[in-house]
Design a protein around this motif. Structure first.
Motif, mmCIF file in Angstrom:
data_model
loop_
_atom_site.group_PDB
_atom_site.id
_atom_site.type_symbol
_atom_site.label_atom_id
_atom_site.label_comp_id
_atom_site.label_asym_id
_atom_site.label_seq_id
_atom_site.Cartn_x
_atom_site.Cartn_y
_atom_site.Cartn_z
ATOM 1 N N PHE A 87 13.036 30.559 28.545
ATOM 2 C CA PHE A 87 13.050 31.406 27.344
ATOM 3 C C PHE A 87 11.929 32.433 27.393
ATOM 4 O O PHE A 87 12.116 33.596 27.022
ATOM 5 C CB PHE A 87 12.941 30.567 26.073
ATOM 6 N N GLU A 88 10.751 32.011 27.852
ATOM 7 C CA GLU A 88 9.632 32.946 27.949
ATOM 8 C C GLU A 88 9.902 34.015 29.008
ATOM 9 O O GLU A 88 9.415 35.148 28.896
ATOM 10 C CB GLU A 88 8.332 32.194 28.262
ATOM 11 N N PHE A 151 21.074 28.821 22.991
ATOM 12 C CA PHE A 151 22.276 29.631 22.775
ATOM 13 C C PHE A 151 23.562 28.855 23.008
ATOM 14 O O PHE A 151 24.546 29.381 23.539
ATOM 15 C CB PHE A 151 22.256 30.879 23.677
ATOM 16 N N GLU A 152 23.564 27.585 22.620
ATOM 17 C CA GLU A 152 24.744 26.740 22.789
ATOM 18 C C GLU A 152 25.931 27.322 22.031
ATOM 19 O O GLU A 152 25.809 27.732 20.879
ATOM 20 C CB GLU A 152 24.462 25.322 22.294
ATOM 21 N N GLY A 153 27.063 27.369 22.688
ATOM 22 C CA GLY A 153 28.275 27.880 22.062
ATOM 23 C C GLY A 153 28.472 29.374 22.238
ATOM 24 O O GLY A 153 29.532 29.906 21.864
ATOM 25 N N ILE A 201 14.223 34.928 15.995
ATOM 26 C CA ILE A 201 15.564 34.599 15.498
ATOM 27 C C ILE A 201 16.378 33.876 16.564
ATOM 28 O O ILE A 201 16.969 32.818 16.308
ATOM 29 C CB ILE A 201 16.294 35.884 15.042
ATOM 30 N N ILE A 202 16.419 34.441 17.774
ATOM 31 C CA ILE A 202 17.259 33.814 18.803
ATOM 32 C C ILE A 202 16.640 32.522 19.325
ATOM 33 O O ILE A 202 17.351 31.671 19.876
ATOM 34 C CB ILE A 202 17.533 34.783 19.977
ATOM 35 N N LYS A 203 15.334 32.346 19.153
ATOM 36 C CA LYS A 203 14.683 31.119 19.610
ATOM 37 C C LYS A 203 15.188 29.903 18.837
ATOM 38 O O LYS A 203 15.132 28.771 19.319
ATOM 39 C CB LYS A 203 13.168 31.246 19.457
ATOM 40 N N GLN A 204 15.696 30.129 17.638
ATOM 41 C CA GLN A 204 16.195 29.034 16.807
ATOM 42 C C GLN A 204 17.493 28.443 17.356
ATOM 43 O O GLN A 204 17.868 27.330 17.001
ATOM 44 C CB GLN A 204 16.430 29.525 15.376
ATOM 45 N N TYR A 205 18.178 29.206 18.212
ATOM 46 C CA TYR A 205 19.469 28.745 18.739
ATOM 47 C C TYR A 205 19.249 27.880 19.966
ATOM 48 O O TYR A 205 19.576 28.237 21.093
ATOM 49 C CB TYR A 205 20.358 29.941 19.079
#
Length: 210
Positions: A87-88, A151-153, A201-205
């Motif tokens: 992610f980083e 980013f599952e799904g 925001i996207i880190k929450q997925y």
């Protein structure tokens, strides 16, 4: 320095002058309105001199694209190599992309903003390959994030387009001077902060099971 070395250096310098002049003209008056004669006038040489280095302006445009995408790929690779966590790496990739755009506005404009009849160029396939390699790098990093539970799904390609659209939009707002409504000293910081919020925001997925 020998005669051969000096002549080779002069060739490199002349080619650089041609490319720099062409890039400026392409961006100022458009690709179609720029002629070899226009470029020759800027560097104060004959049009025949330019034909010693490039067969036409299409080949000049291709050379500029190769150069620009090569520099962008170096910046993106620096982002990938700077972090161990997937992610980083994605975050760093975006930061290096924006940094490249902010520091190389003319090249970025030529690559992604300037209107040019690419579909008519003999070298169009090679130009698209350069862009495809950059996008495949982004997809690779997004894929690593997905393997780590992020980013599952989501579809990799679709998600990658979303990330690219965000950073490209931020870069273009700045390069096209659409951030003039903000105080000069905060324009870049505002765009960087917007990217940081997007990251949050996207880190929450991320899957809780990951």
């Amino acid at each position: 320095m020998g005669v051969i070395d000096r002549k080779e250096r002069e060739k490199v310098e002349m080619k650089r002058q041609i490319l720099d002049a062409a890039r400026s003209l392409f961006l100022e008056q458009g690709f179609e309105k720029t002629s070899i004669r226009n470029i020759a006038e800027v560097i104060e040489y004959s049009a025949g001199t330019i034909y010693l280095y490039f067969k036409d302006k299409n080949e000049i445009l291709f050379a500029l694209h190769v150069e620009a995408f090569g520099a962008l790929m170096q910046a993106m690779q620096a982002g990938i190599m700077s972090e161990n966590d997937p992610f980083e790496r994605l975050v760093a990739l975006g930061k290096h992309y924006l940094k490249y755009a902010f520091e190389n506005p003319e090249l970025y404009d030529l690559m992604f903003v300037m209107t040019a009849p690419m579909e008519t160029l003999e070298c169009r396939e090679e130009i698209w390959c350069d862009g495809e390699r950059a996008f495949e790098t982004l997809k690779f990093v997004v894929g690593e994030c997905m393997q780590a539970g992020y980013f599952e799904g989501f579809d990799n390609e679709t998600f990658s387009v979303m990330v690219w659209s965000l950073v490209h939009g931020l870069a273009t707002l700045h390069l096209r001077r659409r951030t003039m409504i903000f105080a000069e000293e905060k324009r870049i910081q505002l765009l960087e902060d917007a990217y940081a919020q997007f990251v949050q925001i996207i880190k929450q997925y991320k899957s809780l099971a990951a």
